[in-house]
Design an enzyme around this catalytic site. Sequence first.
Site, PDB file in Angstrom:
ATOM      1  N   ALA A 197      35.041  29.164  42.984  1.00 34.64           N
ATOM      2  CA  ALA A 197      33.925  29.622  43.836  1.00 34.64           C
ATOM      3  C   ALA A 197      34.407  30.699  44.791  1.00 34.64           C
ATOM      4  O   ALA A 197      35.435  30.548  45.453  1.00 34.64           O
ATOM      5  CB  ALA A 197      33.352  28.450  44.627  1.00 34.64           C
TER       6      ALA A 197
ATOM      7  N   THR B 207      43.138  36.579  42.277  1.00 34.29           N
ATOM      8  CA  THR B 207      43.014  37.897  41.650  1.00 34.29           C
ATOM      9  C   THR B 207      44.267  38.737  41.864  1.00 34.29           C
ATOM     10  O   THR B 207      45.006  38.527  42.841  1.00 34.29           O
ATOM     11  CB  THR B 207      41.801  38.624  42.264  1.00 34.29           C
ATOM     12  OG1 THR B 207      41.807  39.985  41.844  1.00 34.29           O
ATOM     13  CG2 THR B 207      41.826  38.605  43.787  1.00 34.29           C
ATOM     14  N   ASP B 208      44.447  39.731  40.991  1.00 38.79           N
ATOM     15  CA  ASP B 208      45.562  40.679  41.180  1.00 38.79           C
ATOM     16  C   ASP B 208      45.320  41.613  42.367  1.00 38.79           C
ATOM     17  O   ASP B 208      46.247  42.278  42.827  1.00 38.79           O
ATOM     18  CB  ASP B 208      45.811  41.493  39.901  1.00 38.79           C
ATOM     19  CG  ASP B 208      44.600  42.290  39.422  1.00 38.79           C
ATOM     20  OD1 ASP B 208      43.539  42.232  40.063  1.00 38.79           O
ATOM     21  OD2 ASP B 208      44.731  42.976  38.389  1.00 38.79           O
ATOM     22  N   GLU B 209      44.077  41.669  42.869  1.00 36.02           N
ATOM     23  CA  GLU B 209      43.768  42.614  43.960  1.00 36.02           C
ATOM     24  C   GLU B 209      44.510  42.265  45.250  1.00 36.02           C
ATOM     25  O   GLU B 209      44.609  43.102  46.147  1.00 36.02           O
ATOM     26  CB  GLU B 209      42.260  42.662  44.225  1.00 36.02           C
ATOM     27  CG  GLU B 209      41.498  43.110  43.016  1.00 36.02           C
ATOM     28  CD  GLU B 209      40.109  43.633  43.315  1.00 36.02           C
ATOM     29  OE1 GLU B 209      39.804  43.960  44.465  1.00 36.02           O
ATOM     30  OE2 GLU B 209      39.324  43.707  42.352  1.00 36.02           O
TER      31      GLU B 209
ATOM     32  N   TYR C 150      37.353  41.959  50.400  1.00 38.84           N
ATOM     33  CA  TYR C 150      37.406  40.943  49.341  1.00 38.84           C
ATOM     34  C   TYR C 150      38.858  40.536  49.066  1.00 38.84           C
ATOM     35  O   TYR C 150      39.197  39.351  49.073  1.00 38.84           O
ATOM     36  CB  TYR C 150      36.755  41.477  48.049  1.00 38.84           C
ATOM     37  CG  TYR C 150      37.138  40.703  46.811  1.00 38.84           C
ATOM     38  CD1 TYR C 150      36.672  39.401  46.621  1.00 38.84           C
ATOM     39  CD2 TYR C 150      37.978  41.246  45.831  1.00 38.84           C
ATOM     40  CE1 TYR C 150      37.035  38.672  45.483  1.00 38.84           C
ATOM     41  CE2 TYR C 150      38.346  40.524  44.705  1.00 38.84           C
ATOM     42  CZ  TYR C 150      37.871  39.246  44.533  1.00 38.84           C
ATOM     43  OH  TYR C 150      38.232  38.523  43.422  1.00 38.84           O
TER      44      TYR C 150
ATOM     45  N   SER D  76      40.395  38.565  51.828  1.00 41.73           N
ATOM     46  CA  SER D  76      39.919  37.179  51.913  1.00 41.73           C
ATOM     47  C   SER D  76      40.567  36.322  50.824  1.00 41.73           C
ATOM     48  O   SER D  76      40.912  35.160  51.054  1.00 41.73           O
ATOM     49  CB  SER D  76      38.386  37.111  51.835  1.00 41.73           C
ATOM     50  OG  SER D  76      37.925  37.474  50.548  1.00 41.73           O
ATOM     51  N   LYS D  77      40.768  36.889  49.640  1.00 48.41           N
ATOM     52  CA  LYS D  77      41.437  36.132  48.569  1.00 48.41           C
ATOM     53  C   LYS D  77      42.921  35.933  48.914  1.00 48.41           C
ATOM     54  O   LYS D  77      43.491  34.874  48.648  1.00 48.41           O
ATOM     55  CB  LYS D  77      41.296  36.864  47.224  1.00 48.41           C
ATOM     56  CG  LYS D  77      39.896  36.916  46.655  1.00 48.41           C
ATOM     57  CD  LYS D  77      39.313  35.575  46.265  1.00 48.41           C
ATOM     58  CE  LYS D  77      40.004  34.935  45.095  1.00 48.41           C
ATOM     59  NZ  LYS D  77      39.298  33.684  44.668  1.00 48.41           N
TER      60      LYS D  77
ATOM     61  N   ASN E  18      38.290  40.728  34.485  1.00 50.55           N
ATOM     62  CA  ASN E  18      37.720  40.021  33.338  1.00 50.55           C
ATOM     63  C   ASN E  18      36.466  40.733  32.840  1.00 50.55           C
ATOM     64  O   ASN E  18      35.767  41.382  33.622  1.00 50.55           O
ATOM     65  CB  ASN E  18      37.285  38.612  33.741  1.00 50.55           C
ATOM     66  CG  ASN E  18      38.427  37.624  33.883  1.00 50.55           C
ATOM     67  OD1 ASN E  18      38.275  36.462  33.568  1.00 50.55           O
ATOM     68  ND2 ASN E  18      39.580  38.063  34.342  1.00 50.55           N
TER      69      ASN E  18
END
Length: 365
Positions: A87, A135-137, A160, A163-164, A190
């Site tokens: 999520a 994520t890779d970001e 984003y 935050s991840k 993806n």
Amino acid sequence: MTTVKRSILITGGAGFIGSHLVRHFVTRYPNYQIINLDNLTYAGNLENLKDIEAADNYTFVKGSITDLTLLRTLFKNFDVDGVLHTAAESHVDRSIENPMVFVQTNVQGTAALLQVARECWTKPGRNYRFHHISTDEVFGALGEEGYFTEQSPYNPQSPYAASKASADHLVRAFHNTYKLPVVLSNCSNNYGPYQFPEKLIPLFIKNILEERVLPVYGTGCNVRDWLHVQDHVEALDLIFHEGKTGDAYLIGGHNEWKNIDLIHLLCQQTDKRLNRAAGHSQKLIHFVQDRAGHDHRYAIDASYIKRELGWTPRFTFEQGLAQTIDWYLNNSDWIAGVSSGAYRNYYLSKAHTARQNVKSYESAA
Ligand code: NAD
Ligand code: TDX
């Protein structure tokens, strides 16, 4: 097939990756009880799970990962012993417009899940596992050379990504401090069926179909490493079951594409299926104002997961893209369903921006 009984909470299971993950676990592991917790934001859609919604081992719960009381009830009532946490607010452009909801969901929501797992996972001898899907970001942007590895330093650029990254740090902190049995994975871009048409590939297939502007950010020279969602799900299954506690695994397709080259391919392949003349949809390409802080390149070195867990992607990009384009062309009802209401207004404002920055592909090429 495993005969072990487990009770697994999948968060965000009505979204793109989450719905593929839920379907995979519900069908491959009939002895697992799968609880899908999703608060159905614009990106969550129960249509994505119509084919498995009646399965005996599947329960959907509408609610937020930020709701500590709900989480405590779910962990207790279902005796949850595994979490696959997908999520999130997931779209970079939206994070630039409204970062606060990214902090609430991605940071506070992850902290709430970790806290409740910590409180509830106290029984000795149980095989608890918290898998955080990232994520890779979080590693920032690469130049023309090199790859992200498990040793790459964190350097997030967008709200984003930040935050991840914060969520990843919290997951590690709960492992280091409280010995919570966590595992992490960081995946590249993806693509596949059921992806919300705000992301590049589904947005552009939809716009080609409807003969709308194709808004290419900047010069179109940014590079992404594309992986079919089913290959991601297979990797998640392996990491959840066999990954080393406390470790992170990078997942990627070794499939780098410059945006503009991918967009040409999408135009060609979609036009062919629609029996349109060659070059028809390339006229829709417009270069528009660049995304603020647009990361230049992402690329993954996936040798650790290959070596340790034997994972490699099954889809070639040719097969995966063909399957994906066919799926969107054959599921226009799904596209119409998700393209209504609030999202439509958001989408129209993007198309408007595109028209204001009219620099056609022909004049730029
Ligand atoms: P998505 O936006 O399609 O789905 C997110 C889901 O989370 C939706 O169903 C939404 O309703 C749900 N959700 C949002 N806020 C919630 C909340 N507070 N409580 C409960 N549910 C909530 O996202 P996606 O593209 O499927 O990405 C899933 C995960 O994978 C994310 O964590 C993302 O960071 C990560 N990821 C995505 C990609 C990609 O290319 N899409 C790549 C690498 C990692
Ligand atoms: O209209 C567009 N025009 C355009 O040129 C859109 C939507 C995107 N782009 C560019 C920006 C990126 O360089 O295409 C590339 C891909 O964009 P997105 O689909 O928005 O993906 P990206 O920003 O790379 O992030 C994705 O991969 C990592 C997911 O959205 C994240 O959730 C994931 O973590």
